[in-house]
Scaffold this motif. Structure first.
Motif, PDB file in Angstrom:
ATOM      1  N   SER A  39       0.837  -1.201   0.000  1.00  0.00           N
ATOM      2  CA  SER A  39       0.000   0.000   0.000  1.00  0.00           C
ATOM      3  C   SER A  39       0.871   1.249   0.000  1.00  0.00           C
ATOM      4  O   SER A  39       1.788   1.384   0.821  1.00  0.00           O
ATOM      5  CB  SER A  39      -0.906   0.011   1.235  1.00  0.00           C
ATOM      6  OG  SER A  39      -1.546   1.264   1.366  1.00  0.00           O
ATOM      7  N   PRO A  40       0.599   2.210  -0.878  1.00  0.00           N
ATOM      8  CA  PRO A  40       1.387   3.460  -0.878  1.00  0.00           C
ATOM      9  C   PRO A  40       1.157   4.307   0.365  1.00  0.00           C
ATOM     10  O   PRO A  40       1.958   5.198   0.660  1.00  0.00           O
ATOM     11  CB  PRO A  40       0.888   4.182  -2.137  1.00  0.00           C
ATOM     12  CG  PRO A  40      -0.473   3.620  -2.394  1.00  0.00           C
ATOM     13  CD  PRO A  40      -0.426   2.188  -1.948  1.00  0.00           C
ATOM     14  N   ASP A  41       0.089   4.026   1.101  1.00  0.00           N
ATOM     15  CA  ASP A  41      -0.212   4.800   2.307  1.00  0.00           C
ATOM     16  C   ASP A  41       0.400   4.189   3.560  1.00  0.00           C
ATOM     17  O   ASP A  41       0.276   4.755   4.652  1.00  0.00           O
ATOM     18  CB  ASP A  41      -1.730   4.919   2.503  1.00  0.00           C
ATOM     19  CG  ASP A  41      -2.399   5.660   1.356  1.00  0.00           C
ATOM     20  OD1 ASP A  41      -1.855   6.708   0.947  1.00  0.00           O
ATOM     21  OD2 ASP A  41      -3.439   5.192   0.865  1.00  0.00           O
ATOM     22  N   PHE A  42       1.049   3.036   3.420  1.00  0.00           N
ATOM     23  CA  PHE A  42       1.599   2.350   4.581  1.00  0.00           C
ATOM     24  C   PHE A  42       2.932   2.975   4.991  1.00  0.00           C
ATOM     25  O   PHE A  42       3.790   3.253   4.151  1.00  0.00           O
ATOM     26  CB  PHE A  42       1.792   0.866   4.277  1.00  0.00           C
ATOM     27  CG  PHE A  42       2.431   0.098   5.393  1.00  0.00           C
ATOM     28  CD1 PHE A  42       1.745  -0.128   6.575  1.00  0.00           C
ATOM     29  CD2 PHE A  42       3.725  -0.413   5.270  1.00  0.00           C
ATOM     30  CE1 PHE A  42       2.324  -0.837   7.615  1.00  0.00           C
ATOM     31  CE2 PHE A  42       4.310  -1.121   6.296  1.00  0.00           C
ATOM     32  CZ  PHE A  42       3.606  -1.338   7.482  1.00  0.00           C
ATOM     33  N   GLN A  43       3.095   3.180   6.273  1.00  0.00           N
ATOM     34  CA  GLN A  43       4.328   3.731   6.849  1.00  0.00           C
ATOM     35  C   GLN A  43       4.970   2.660   7.720  1.00  0.00           C
ATOM     36  O   GLN A  43       4.431   2.274   8.759  1.00  0.00           O
ATOM     37  CB  GLN A  43       3.997   4.972   7.687  1.00  0.00           C
ATOM     38  CG  GLN A  43       5.177   5.590   8.393  1.00  0.00           C
ATOM     39  CD  GLN A  43       4.748   6.731   9.302  1.00  0.00           C
ATOM     40  OE1 GLN A  43       3.573   7.088   9.362  1.00  0.00           O
ATOM     41  NE2 GLN A  43       5.688   7.312  10.017  1.00  0.00           N
ATOM     42  N   SER A  44       6.096   2.131   7.302  1.00  0.00           N
ATOM     43  CA  SER A  44       6.779   1.089   8.059  1.00  0.00           C
ATOM     44  C   SER A  44       7.234   1.605   9.418  1.00  0.00           C
ATOM     45  O   SER A  44       7.594   2.782   9.566  1.00  0.00           O
ATOM     46  CB  SER A  44       7.984   0.568   7.272  1.00  0.00           C
ATOM     47  OG  SER A  44       8.770  -0.293   8.075  1.00  0.00           O
ATOM     48  N   SER A  45       7.235   0.724  10.400  1.00  0.00           N
ATOM     49  CA  SER A  45       7.695   1.127  11.736  1.00  0.00           C
ATOM     50  C   SER A  45       9.167   1.530  11.724  1.00  0.00           C
ATOM     51  O   SER A  45       9.621   2.252  12.620  1.00  0.00           O
ATOM     52  CB  SER A  45       7.466  -0.009  12.740  1.00  0.00           C
ATOM     53  OG  SER A  45       8.178  -1.174  12.352  1.00  0.00           O
ATOM     54  N   THR A  46       9.911   1.081  10.719  1.00  0.00           N
ATOM     55  CA  THR A  46      11.324   1.487  10.627  1.00  0.00           C
ATOM     56  C   THR A  46      11.468   2.958  10.248  1.00  0.00           C
ATOM     57  O   THR A  46      12.564   3.518  10.366  1.00  0.00           O
ATOM     58  CB  THR A  46      12.069   0.632   9.587  1.00  0.00           C
ATOM     59  OG1 THR A  46      11.452   0.797   8.302  1.00  0.00           O
ATOM     60  CG2 THR A  46      12.039  -0.840   9.974  1.00  0.00           C
ATOM     61  N   GLU A  47      10.386   3.591   9.799  1.00  0.00           N
ATOM     62  CA  GLU A  47      10.417   4.999   9.411  1.00  0.00           C
ATOM     63  C   GLU A  47       9.999   5.927  10.550  1.00  0.00           C
ATOM     64  O   GLU A  47      10.017   7.154  10.371  1.00  0.00           O
ATOM     65  CB  GLU A  47       9.503   5.221   8.208  1.00  0.00           C
ATOM     66  CG  GLU A  47       9.913   4.423   6.971  1.00  0.00           C
ATOM     67  CD  GLU A  47       8.880   4.511   5.862  1.00  0.00           C
ATOM     68  OE1 GLU A  47       7.860   5.219   6.054  1.00  0.00           O
ATOM     69  OE2 GLU A  47       9.062   3.867   4.828  1.00  0.00           O
ATOM     70  N   TYR A  48       9.605   5.388  11.701  1.00  0.00           N
ATOM     71  CA  TYR A  48       9.223   6.250  12.819  1.00  0.00           C
ATOM     72  C   TYR A  48      10.439   7.072  13.249  1.00  0.00           C
ATOM     73  O   TYR A  48      11.564   6.553  13.296  1.00  0.00           O
ATOM     74  CB  TYR A  48       8.729   5.439  14.010  1.00  0.00           C
ATOM     75  CG  TYR A  48       7.445   4.662  13.798  1.00  0.00           C
ATOM     76  CD1 TYR A  48       6.780   4.674  12.574  1.00  0.00           C
ATOM     77  CD2 TYR A  48       6.889   3.916  14.824  1.00  0.00           C
ATOM     78  CE1 TYR A  48       5.606   3.956  12.393  1.00  0.00           C
ATOM     79  CE2 TYR A  48       5.721   3.212  14.659  1.00  0.00           C
ATOM     80  CZ  TYR A  48       5.079   3.219  13.440  1.00  0.00           C
ATOM     81  OH  TYR A  48       3.923   2.514  13.254  1.00  0.00           O
ATOM     82  N   THR A  49      10.197   8.304  13.607  1.00  0.00           N
ATOM     83  CA  THR A  49      11.314   9.163  13.996  1.00  0.00           C
ATOM     84  C   THR A  49      11.938   8.738  15.312  1.00  0.00           C
ATOM     85  O   THR A  49      13.122   8.983  15.555  1.00  0.00           O
ATOM     86  CB  THR A  49      10.832  10.617  14.111  1.00  0.00           C
ATOM     87  OG1 THR A  49       9.657  10.661  14.930  1.00  0.00           O
ATOM     88  CG2 THR A  49      10.506  11.199  12.747  1.00  0.00           C
ATOM     89  N   ASN A  50      11.169   8.095  16.155  1.00  0.00           N
ATOM     90  CA  ASN A  50      11.691   7.629  17.447  1.00  0.00           C
ATOM     91  C   ASN A  50      11.503   6.114  17.517  1.00  0.00           C
ATOM     92  O   ASN A  50      10.397   5.622  17.772  1.00  0.00           O
ATOM     93  CB  ASN A  50      10.965   8.319  18.599  1.00  0.00           C
ATOM     94  CG  ASN A  50      11.565   7.989  19.953  1.00  0.00           C
ATOM     95  OD1 ASN A  50      12.374   7.061  20.081  1.00  0.00           O
ATOM     96  ND2 ASN A  50      11.183   8.743  20.972  1.00  0.00           N
ATOM     97  N   GLN A  51      12.571   5.357  17.308  1.00  0.00           N
ATOM     98  CA  GLN A  51      12.481   3.900  17.299  1.00  0.00           C
ATOM     99  C   GLN A  51      12.196   3.329  18.683  1.00  0.00           C
ATOM    100  O   GLN A  51      11.765   2.173  18.803  1.00  0.00           O
ATOM    101  CB  GLN A  51      13.770   3.300  16.739  1.00  0.00           C
ATOM    102  CG  GLN A  51      13.946   3.513  15.245  1.00  0.00           C
ATOM    103  CD  GLN A  51      12.856   2.819  14.431  1.00  0.00           C
ATOM    104  OE1 GLN A  51      12.736   1.598  14.444  1.00  0.00           O
ATOM    105  NE2 GLN A  51      12.049   3.607  13.729  1.00  0.00           N
ATOM    106  N   MET A  52      12.400   4.110  19.736  1.00  0.00           N
ATOM    107  CA  MET A  52      12.076   3.649  21.076  1.00  0.00           C
ATOM    108  C   MET A  52      10.570   3.500  21.270  1.00  0.00           C
ATOM    109  O   MET A  52      10.127   2.839  22.214  1.00  0.00           O
ATOM    110  CB  MET A  52      12.650   4.620  22.124  1.00  0.00           C
ATOM    111  CG  MET A  52      14.158   4.729  22.109  1.00  0.00           C
ATOM    112  SD  MET A  52      14.955   3.167  22.575  1.00  0.00           S
ATOM    113  CE  MET A  52      14.480   3.061  24.294  1.00  0.00           C
ATOM    114  N   LYS A  53       9.778   4.111  20.396  1.00  0.00           N
ATOM    115  CA  LYS A  53       8.322   4.036  20.523  1.00  0.00           C
ATOM    116  C   LYS A  53       7.702   2.969  19.633  1.00  0.00           C
ATOM    117  O   LYS A  53       6.480   2.864  19.557  1.00  0.00           O
ATOM    118  CB  LYS A  53       7.701   5.402  20.226  1.00  0.00           C
ATOM    119  CG  LYS A  53       8.056   6.448  21.276  1.00  0.00           C
ATOM    120  CD  LYS A  53       7.272   7.734  21.105  1.00  0.00           C
ATOM    121  CE  LYS A  53       7.592   8.716  22.226  1.00  0.00           C
ATOM    122  NZ  LYS A  53       6.814   9.971  22.105  1.00  0.00           N
TER     123      LYS A  53
END
Length: 317
Positions: free
Chosen positions: A205-219
């Motif tokens: 999906s083009p709207d999917f944001q992988s968790s690896t792209e979160y700005t804070n990986q601790m979250k």
């Protein structure tokens, strides 16, 4: 050749050398308990936990008369939701002759296997209660021609908007932005719990944001695959699958999209999850068997069906 002793002539006394590092148990992400209300029914307080939900009043938009005329007022009403505690458990016996003869630490391994069984049992019980929600939506925006269709971000958005219209509270706070290349912030979110087989549709999906792209990986939380708008997706091989349930006899993923306080897990007492060990001298007159086991006293409960939806989608893999 004469004088040459081969394996056929003199076999080794011991042919196998046991590796002392045991192979790890396959341990799935246990995602279904994480977002439940964790509650306790105290011992000696019966076997049923009761929740009470008061009904809202309609808004009062008519102005008061100004001459002191009485207002009729409202009568309180409420609905009760009851959950009766259940007991679960299992055990394994290990003969004295086994743990004395085997090189590995059999009792240690047995405790690991039983501990994993207890946690997977708990996760499966909660998952099956979530599956019972009457709030079910079939995906319809896919292109495979099946009912339900494959998952799409448009279907995900539809469930999100429905939860918001039902005044459900989002479960997770956002992840703030940062000046990091390739990263993006995350919105406040509902949670979605699904099978790992849904990852194929999520990643496409083009709207999917992988968790690896979160700005804070601790979250990034255990089992989290990523986010689509205001829903963060968690996956596990123990997620819910209905076999051959689509119109084309393909498997259907039941993705549970939940708001805060939509379901609960109630235990009885603070010692409701017990790991039990009985030494050999308790087994019989000759002290021949050690037993290990577990017991779990709890009940999962659906509290607000309008805040927990099962989004059904046909699977491609």
């Amino acid at each position: 050749m004469a004088g040459n002793t081969g394996p056929g002539d003199l076999a080794p006394a011991v042919k196998q050398d046991l590796a002392m590092k045991m192979l790890s148990l396959p341990t799935p992400n246990l995602i279904h308990r994480d977002f439940a209300i964790k509650d306790v029914l105290e011992i000696k307080n019966g076997d049923t936990k009761r929740y009470r939900l008061y009904n809202k009043f309609a808004t009062a938009t008519a102005p008061l008369s100004g001459n002191g005329s009485p207002v009729s007022g409202k009568t309180l009403s409420a609905a009760d939701i009851d959950a009766k505690i259940d007991y679960y458990g299992d055990w394994a016996g290990v003969s004295e002759q086994v743990y004395r003869a085997n090189q590995e630490k059999v009792l240690n391994e047995a405790s690991l296997v039983l501990g994993l069984q207890m946690r997977e049992t708990e996760d499966e019980l909660i998952r099956d209660v979530l599956l019972s929600t009457p709030s079910q939506i079939n995906c319809t925006n896919g292109v495979n021609g099946l009912n339900p269709s494959e998952w799409t971000s448009a279907d995900s958005l539809g469930v999100q908007v429905t939860l918001m219209n039902n005044v459900a509270s989002m479960y997770l706070g956002g992840v703030e932005g940062a000046d990091i290349i390739g990263s993006t912030p995350v919105r406040n979110s509902f949670v979605a719990m699904s099978h790992t087989r849904l990852c194929f549709d999520l990643d496409n999906s083009p709207d999917f944001q992988s968790s690896t792209e979160y700005t804070n990986q601790m979250k990034v939380l255990p089992g989290e695959w990523g986010a689509v708008r205001n829903i963060r997706y968690f996956v596990s091989p123990l997620g819910s699958i209905s076999v051959n349930a689509s119109s084309g006899n393909t498997d259907v993923a039941n993705t549970f999209v939940a708001g805060k306080e939509s379901y609960a897990c109630i235990k009885q007492g603070m010692d409701s999850n017990q790991f039990l060990f009985n030494p050999a001298y308790l087994s019989d007159q000759l002290h021949q068997t050690v037993s290990l086991g577990w017991k779990m006293i709890q009940v999962p409960l659906l509290l607000r069906p309008e805040w927990l939806f099962s989004l059904r989608s046909s699977l491609q893999v």
